[in-house]
Motif scaffolding. Structure first.
Motif, mmCIF file in Angstrom:
data_model
loop_
_atom_site.group_PDB
_atom_site.id
_atom_site.type_symbol
_atom_site.label_atom_id
_atom_site.label_comp_id
_atom_site.label_asym_id
_atom_site.label_seq_id
_atom_site.Cartn_x
_atom_site.Cartn_y
_atom_site.Cartn_z
ATOM 1 N N HIS A 1 104.170 48.205 6.659
ATOM 2 C CA HIS A 1 104.968 49.416 6.807
ATOM 3 C C HIS A 1 104.083 50.658 6.887
ATOM 4 O O HIS A 1 104.394 51.603 7.624
ATOM 5 C CB HIS A 1 105.944 49.556 5.634
ATOM 6 C CG HIS A 1 106.891 50.713 5.790
ATOM 7 N ND1 HIS A 1 108.090 50.596 6.435
ATOM 8 C CD2 HIS A 1 106.784 52.018 5.410
ATOM 9 C CE1 HIS A 1 108.702 51.778 6.450
ATOM 10 N NE2 HIS A 1 107.923 52.654 5.830
ATOM 11 N N ALA A 2 103.010 50.651 6.140
ATOM 12 C CA ALA A 2 102.129 51.824 6.095
ATOM 13 C C ALA A 2 101.232 51.941 7.319
ATOM 14 O O ALA A 2 100.602 52.982 7.522
ATOM 15 C CB ALA A 2 101.266 51.778 4.829
ATOM 16 N N HIS A 3 101.177 50.881 8.141
ATOM 17 C CA HIS A 3 100.256 50.874 9.281
ATOM 18 C C HIS A 3 100.970 50.444 10.567
ATOM 19 O O HIS A 3 100.593 49.452 11.195
ATOM 20 C CB HIS A 3 99.074 49.938 9.007
ATOM 21 C CG HIS A 3 98.271 50.322 7.800
ATOM 22 N ND1 HIS A 3 98.544 49.837 6.543
ATOM 23 C CD2 HIS A 3 97.208 51.154 7.676
ATOM 24 C CE1 HIS A 3 97.681 50.348 5.674
ATOM 25 N NE2 HIS A 3 96.856 51.145 6.337
ATOM 26 N N SER B 1 104.348 55.685 6.150
ATOM 27 C CA SER B 1 103.331 55.783 7.192
ATOM 28 C C SER B 1 102.902 57.227 7.405
ATOM 29 O O SER B 1 103.720 58.138 7.491
ATOM 30 C CB SER B 1 103.879 55.227 8.510
ATOM 31 O OG SER B 1 103.006 55.541 9.579
ATOM 32 N N HIS C 1 100.408 57.316 9.828
ATOM 33 C CA HIS C 1 99.598 56.937 10.980
ATOM 34 C C HIS C 1 100.092 57.622 12.255
ATOM 35 O O HIS C 1 101.231 58.072 12.347
ATOM 36 C CB HIS C 1 99.623 55.421 11.167
ATOM 37 C CG HIS C 1 98.560 54.721 10.383
ATOM 38 N ND1 HIS C 1 97.643 53.891 10.948
ATOM 39 C CD2 HIS C 1 98.260 54.768 9.061
ATOM 40 C CE1 HIS C 1 96.831 53.427 10.022
ATOM 41 N NE2 HIS C 1 97.194 53.941 8.867
ATOM 42 N N MET D 1 105.984 54.927 13.051
ATOM 43 C CA MET D 1 106.752 54.464 11.894
ATOM 44 C C MET D 1 107.410 53.138 12.214
ATOM 45 O O MET D 1 107.817 52.894 13.353
ATOM 46 C CB MET D 1 107.831 55.500 11.533
ATOM 47 C CG MET D 1 108.748 55.071 10.381
ATOM 48 S SD MET D 1 110.147 56.192 10.147
ATOM 49 C CE MET D 1 111.061 55.296 8.878
#
Length: 397
Positions: free
Chosen positions: A13-15, A83, A85, A98
């Protein structure tokens, strides 16, 4: 090896990565498949796709599909693993990214299912082909994997299965029969005018005015050309023209997304769009517009017998498995292209990922593609793994 599925999900989820840019995601998937063990891993299928083959003796072949790409959306969930990113869009512009459609949890569900099947080899037989697909959001990833020999290079399936996260309460799993998701097409229309100084509009053929008129007229396609008993959507989601307020540009470009519930309506909508943009160009004295239609997605159709088989299996694994009551959704998918290419049944269903308390309190529920879309991962992950495992076992047991 026991995967920490929650940590895996939070990392994904974060990337988030955009379509055909899922290099890190594909690497994570390949590494986790190696950790599970006993799975033959192939990377780079259709660009960034990953395929894992789990063989366990003679028997049926089941393809399980999960998509991997994120969206150009600025996340606003406030989660500690939200995220931050960015990626590059098709024009090379830097955009926030996202997982606003749950593809991170789709990947987690499939990896968890594979681990469970490996741990329980004695209870089933056959072959599982795990298809981790890129670029679903741009309706290109399934086609890319097929063009890279997905059907020819890997065991041919007896059925294609998959599930999609839905903004429904955790615990609800809904399976439909027949058409369950709409077709989708994307058109880019360029209006070709003649530029001039803003102080001399008579010297121009203004593409902005013509394009604006077309945008308004396009709103009548569904309301006046599609039967009220049918369903369709025409959305103009992008309008680009000009660089300065005192310069009338040469061109204006609009991008259109369409949805339809059957092929007849789909082609009628496309024909109407083409007629309108050409007529508006002629009315404005412009040259003929340039119309580009990207390859789209067909209506997603669940095989009735296979859907019934999946629903029966899910009812034994998930307490609140049910028939899909809402009918055809106007969102679109390219998973059906995998089943069509292989000539086998498809079953694609929807699994709730939202905290049930939000519904009881009557709160607004973020939908897919919302910057606030936030699955309740702790409880939604095990339900999704239970569902996907049960569905696969309906063929493998």
């Amino acid at each position: 090896m026991t995967l920490d599925l929650l940590s895996l999900y939070q990392d994904l989820h974060a990337h988030p990565e955009l379509g055909f840019q899922e290099h890190r995601t594909a690497g994570v998937v390949a590494d986790r498949l190696a950790e599970i063990g006993g799975i033959e891993v192939t990377t780079g299928v259709g660009g960034t796709g990953v395929v894992g083959v789990l063989s366990n003796g003679d028997g049926p072949v089941v393809w399980l599909r999960a998509d991997m790409d994120g969206l150009p959306v600025q996340e606003r969930t406030g989660l500690p693993y939200a995220s931050t990113h960015t990626g590059r869009d098709d024009e090379g512009a830097e955009v926030p990214t996202m997982h606003a459609c749950g593809h991170d949890i789709h990947v987690t569900w499939l990896l968890g299912t594979l681990e469970r099947l490996v741990d329980d080899r004695g209870a089933w037989h056959g072959t599982v082909v795990a298809v981790f697909q890129p670029a679903e959001e741009v309706i290109s990833g399934a086609r890319a994997m097929l063009e890279d020999g997905l059907v020819e290079r890997f065991p041919e399936p007896d059925v294609v299965l998959g599930q999609h996260s839905a903004p429904a309460p955790v615990g609800i799993v809904a399976v439909g029969s027949g058409p369950v998701m709409a077709s989708s097409d994307r058109l880019t229309v360029t209006f070709n005018g003649r530029g001039a100084h803003g102080s001399a509009p008579q010297a121009s053929l203004d593409p902005i005015v013509t394009a604006a008129s077309a945008v308004v007229r396009l709103q009548t396609v569904v309301s006046r050309e599609v039967s009220p008993s049918d369903a369709g959507v025409v959305t103009v989601g992008s309008f680009h023209a000009g660089t300065r307020p005192n310069i009338i540009p040469d061109q204006a470009v609009i991008e259109i997304s369409t949805r339809a519930r059957n092929e007849e309506t789909r082609e009628r909508i496309i024909a109407s769009i083409e007629r309108i943009v050409r007529a508006e160009s002629e009315a404005g004295g412009l040259d003929a517009p340039t119309i580009e239609r990207a390859p789209g997605a067909e209506v997603t159709v669940n095989d009735a017998d296979a859907a019934s088989r999946v629903l029966e299996a899910l009812r034994g694994a998930v307490p609140d498995a049910r028939d899909l009551e809402i009918g055809l959704a106007m969102a679109s998918e390219d998973v059906g292209q995998l089943a069509t290419a292989a000539g086998v049944p498809l079953v694609y269903w929807f699994t709730g990922i939202t905290d049930p308390k939000l519904f009881r309190r009557g709160e607004e529920i973020p939908s897919n593609h919302s910057p606030f879309y936030a699955p309740q991962a702790e409880t939604a992950i095990p339900v999704g793994v239970d569902a996907l495992t049960a569905a696969a076992r309906a063929w493998l047991s």
